[in-house]
Motif scaffolding. Structure first.
Motif, short mmCIF file in Angstrom:
data_model
loop_
_atom_site.label_atom_id
_atom_site.label_comp_id
_atom_site.label_asym_id
_atom_site.label_seq_id
_atom_site.Cartn_x
_atom_site.Cartn_y
_atom_site.Cartn_z
N VAL A 174 34.29 -83.05 29.28
CA VAL A 174 35.00 -82.91 28.17
C VAL A 174 33.77 -82.34 27.63
N LYS A 175 33.64 -82.53 26.10
CA LYS A 175 32.37 -82.07 25.35
C LYS A 175 31.13 -82.26 25.70
N GLU A 176 30.11 -81.66 25.39
CA GLU A 176 28.84 -82.00 25.89
C GLU A 176 28.07 -83.17 25.10
N ARG A 177 27.53 -84.12 25.83
CA ARG A 177 27.00 -85.34 24.89
C ARG A 177 25.55 -84.75 24.59
N LEU A 178 25.24 -84.97 23.33
CA LEU A 178 23.81 -84.81 22.75
C LEU A 178 22.88 -85.53 23.65
N SER A 179 21.82 -84.67 24.19
CA SER A 179 20.85 -85.27 24.70
C SER A 179 19.58 -85.27 23.93
N TRP A 180 18.21 -86.01 24.22
CA TRP A 180 17.17 -86.10 23.58
C TRP A 180 16.04 -84.94 24.01
N ARG A 181 15.32 -84.45 23.11
CA ARG A 181 14.20 -83.70 23.44
C ARG A 181 12.87 -83.93 22.80
N LEU A 182 11.95 -83.37 23.23
CA LEU A 182 10.61 -83.47 22.70
C LEU A 182 10.38 -82.26 21.75
N LYS A 183 9.67 -82.50 20.35
CA LYS A 183 9.37 -81.27 19.69
C LYS A 183 8.08 -80.81 20.11
N PRO A 217 11.03 -89.61 12.08
CA PRO A 217 10.80 -88.24 11.39
C PRO A 217 10.12 -88.31 9.93
N ASN A 218 10.14 -89.55 9.50
CA ASN A 218 9.37 -89.77 8.10
C ASN A 218 7.87 -89.92 8.31
N VAL A 219 7.47 -89.94 9.70
CA VAL A 219 5.83 -90.08 9.73
C VAL A 219 5.65 -88.48 10.59
N ALA A 220 4.69 -87.75 9.91
CA ALA A 220 4.35 -86.39 10.49
C ALA A 220 4.00 -86.76 11.97
N SER A 221 3.11 -87.63 12.48
CA SER A 221 2.47 -87.82 13.55
C SER A 221 3.56 -88.64 14.61
N GLU A 222 4.55 -88.84 14.23
CA GLU A 222 5.62 -89.87 14.81
C GLU A 222 6.79 -88.71 14.90
N ASP A 223 6.86 -87.95 14.35
CA ASP A 223 7.84 -86.88 14.27
C ASP A 223 8.02 -86.07 15.69
N THR A 224 8.45 -86.81 16.80
CA THR A 224 8.31 -86.19 18.02
C THR A 224 9.48 -86.00 18.97
N VAL A 225 10.96 -86.57 18.55
CA VAL A 225 12.05 -86.51 19.46
C VAL A 225 13.05 -85.86 18.51
N VAL A 226 13.74 -85.05 19.22
CA VAL A 226 14.95 -84.63 18.34
C VAL A 226 16.18 -84.47 19.27
N LEU A 227 17.37 -84.29 18.84
CA LEU A 227 18.51 -84.16 19.62
C LEU A 227 18.72 -82.75 20.03
N GLY A 253 19.06 -80.13 17.56
CA GLY A 253 17.76 -79.85 16.83
C GLY A 253 17.76 -80.98 15.80
N LYS A 254 18.48 -81.95 15.50
CA LYS A 254 18.49 -82.79 14.17
C LYS A 254 17.66 -84.06 14.93
N PRO A 255 17.18 -84.84 14.05
CA PRO A 255 16.09 -85.82 14.61
C PRO A 255 16.78 -86.81 15.28
N ALA A 256 16.29 -87.40 16.31
CA ALA A 256 16.92 -88.41 17.18
C ALA A 256 17.01 -89.72 16.40
N PRO A 257 18.18 -90.19 16.02
CA PRO A 257 18.10 -91.59 15.48
C PRO A 257 17.86 -92.59 16.53
#
Length: 532
Positions: A11-20, A232-242, A245-249
């Motif tokens: 069906v539709k594609e599931r969002l996956s995680w990526r590194l920034k 995403p609220n800490v610059a050094s820890e803002d490492t993972v996105v979906l 392109g949105k931050p990974a919760p």
């Protein structure tokens, strides 16, 4: 049992995680991707004949990286990809200094076949190989030498295997013939450097018409995986996105801090996952090793790397199904009303899911998710606390208990958090031919090359193996181990009016294994420079 994400949505594609960036360009691609778009694969186990193997011939690792470029995590490979990891003896052969080697974690330094680790893993106890190990013991390892601090009993000295592996090169491609041709090219390129392929396995990841990847027993594999997140609220820890392109919760069921997978990032204990370091010198700076996380005078060799656990697990398909045929016939003979008890019914309860990956529940199967894939966002505490659907000792409940070990619903969230502190990221694939008849032993060797990534081998992989899979008193059970991965013994299936007892055999055996270090790409460049 083993592979990464091996179910493909129809069906539709599931969002996956990526590194920034820049972490995506520094991390090997296998960390983020199971390379599911490249169904053919091959594992090449490499051995370097001696420290002088490169004399007058140039560095072998640099040659290898030219013929087999290591994929980064910053995009999808088009037609092929490669990954590489090293044993402790392999890093020693590469020229890493004793000072740097001493900064690696103890399990990696000691190796999988150190006496205490063998016992924890259930491989060798009181100087005897256990049933879930092939006759005569494993065939290959890194053959890590006994350290100065080791004082084992002479009768239980460090195990050595006939084959020593210094590095594992994983190749992925679109077709078997293409991967084999690539493997031949690599073998020829390494021959002048006295680096040999001492063992190899053809790996396979094929999807059926329903988009499901199956292991050799026939079950959907790789349904459940941890999902890393950053802050995403800490610059050094803002490492993972979906992937959008949105931050990974933080996933409520499977979320783990990135430091549970990658060294140098914050882990579940709010600490930077420790990794190896090297002296700050011209060579280390040329390789672009970072200062981040290293003490003064040193650079970080571990950042964006990981520890890789590899175990070659042979599966005995005919033994599995014949044993369950016999058990089902015995139960029906004893209880004529048990017409529903078949080999398939027993197999599903041993695994904990049906053959297509849907969880067993007290009233049937857990409904598919919005992607028409097996539902994975659930807890046992509310859904099936007593194992009336998915037995307490089934493989999926032992490998990932979720909140099922909680005494009540109030403590379930805390137990889920505790369990997620032990998660591993699986990247294995099956090897060997698919059996044409699951009830007939054709003599072919087949199984799973189990591969997992974790930042803390003892707290993650070894804990799962010892405390959950092989714990005879797991979840109020008595004298039972994992019915799929463990030795022969009994397995309890709750059912009205009380329960059914199944006698399971040894269905899977270890044929070889070791702890590896999966370096970042800067660390890999540093290692290749040591051979100059």
């Amino acid at each position: 049992m083993g592979a990464g994400s091996v179910t493909a949505s129809t069906v539709k594609e599931r969002l996956s995680w990526r590194l920034k960036p820049p972490h995506d360009q520094q991390t090997q691609g296998i960390v983020v991707s199971g390379f599911s778009g490249l169904p053919a694969g091959k594992a090449l186990f490499l051995h370097c004949d001696g420290p002088d193997a490169d004399a007058g011939q140039g560095p072998w690792l640099r040659t290898l990286m030219r013929v087999a470029p290591i994929a980064a995590s910053d995009g999808k490979p088009e037609k092929r990809a490669a990954a590489i990891a090293f044993t402790w003896t392999g890093l020693q052969k590469a020229g890493l200094s004793p000072e740097a080697l001493a900064t690696f974690a103890a399990p990696f330094r000691e190796g999988m076949y150190q006496e205490d680790r063998l016992r924890r893993l259930g491989d060798k106890i009181k100087n005897e190989w256990q049933e879930p190990v092939i006759d005569g013991g494993p065939l290959w390892s890194g053959n890590v030498p006994v350290s100065d601090g080791d004082t084992p009993d002479p009768e239980s000295a460090r195990v050595t295997t006939r084959t020593t592996v210094h590095a594992l090169l994983l190749l992925y491609g679109e077709a078997v013939a293409d991967v084999q041709a690539w493997s031949d090219e690599i073998e020829q390129a390494l021959a002048p450097h006295s680096v040999k392929i001492v063992h190899h396995l053809a790996l396979d990841l094929q999807f059926d018409q329903d988009g499901i990847g199956r292991e050799h027993f026939g079950f959907a594999d790789g349904v459940s995986q941890p999902i890393p997140f950053g802050d995403p609220n800490v610059a050094s820890e803002d490492t993972v996105v979906l992937s959008d392109g949105k931050p990974a919760p933080r996933d409520p069921w499977h979320g783990v801090p990135l430091g549970e997978i990658l060294l140098g990032h914050t882990n579940a204990h709010a600490e930077k996952a420790p990794g190896p370091i090297v002296r700050d010198d011209e060579r280390a700076r040329a390789a672009k090793l970072p200062l981040q996380g290293a003490p003064e005078g040193f650079l970080n060799l571990g950042l964006n790397g990981s520890y890789m656990v590899v175990r070659e697990l042979r599966q005995y398909v005919a033994r599995f199904w014949q044993s369950l045929d016999d058990n089902a016939a015995r139960i029906r003979a004893h209880d004529p009303s048990a017409t529903h008890v078949t080999a398939d019914w027993l197999a599903e309860r041993i695994v904990g899911r049906n053959i297509d990956g849907h969880l067993l529940c007290p009233r049937g199967l857990l409904a598919a998710d919005e992607y028409r894939q097996p539902q994975n966002g659930f807890g046992f505490a509310k859904l099936d606390p007593h194992g009336q659907g998915c037995p307490l000792g089934s493989h999926v409940r032992r490998a990932n208990p979720r909140d099922g070990l909680a005494q009540n619903l109030a403590s379930a969230p805390a137990l889920l958090d505790a369990v997620n502190n032990h998660r591993i990221l699986r990247r294995g694939r099956k090897y060997g031919p698919t059996p044409t008849d699951s009830r007939i032993d054709d003599g072919a060797e087949r199984g799973l090359l189990f591969i997992c990534l974790n930042a803390d081998i003892a707290r993650q992989f070894e804990f799962i193996q010892q405390t959950w899979l092989l714990n005879k008193n797991f979840a109020t059970l008595y004298d039972e181990t994992d019915p799929l991965m463990g030795p022969k013994g009994r397995f309890t299936i709750p059912e009205q009016p009380l329960r059914r007892i199944v006698e399971v055999q040894t269905f899977i055996q270890l044929a070889g294994g070791e702890y590896f270090f999966l370096p970042s790409l800067p660390a890999l460049n540093y290692l290749s420079g040591l051979q100059d």
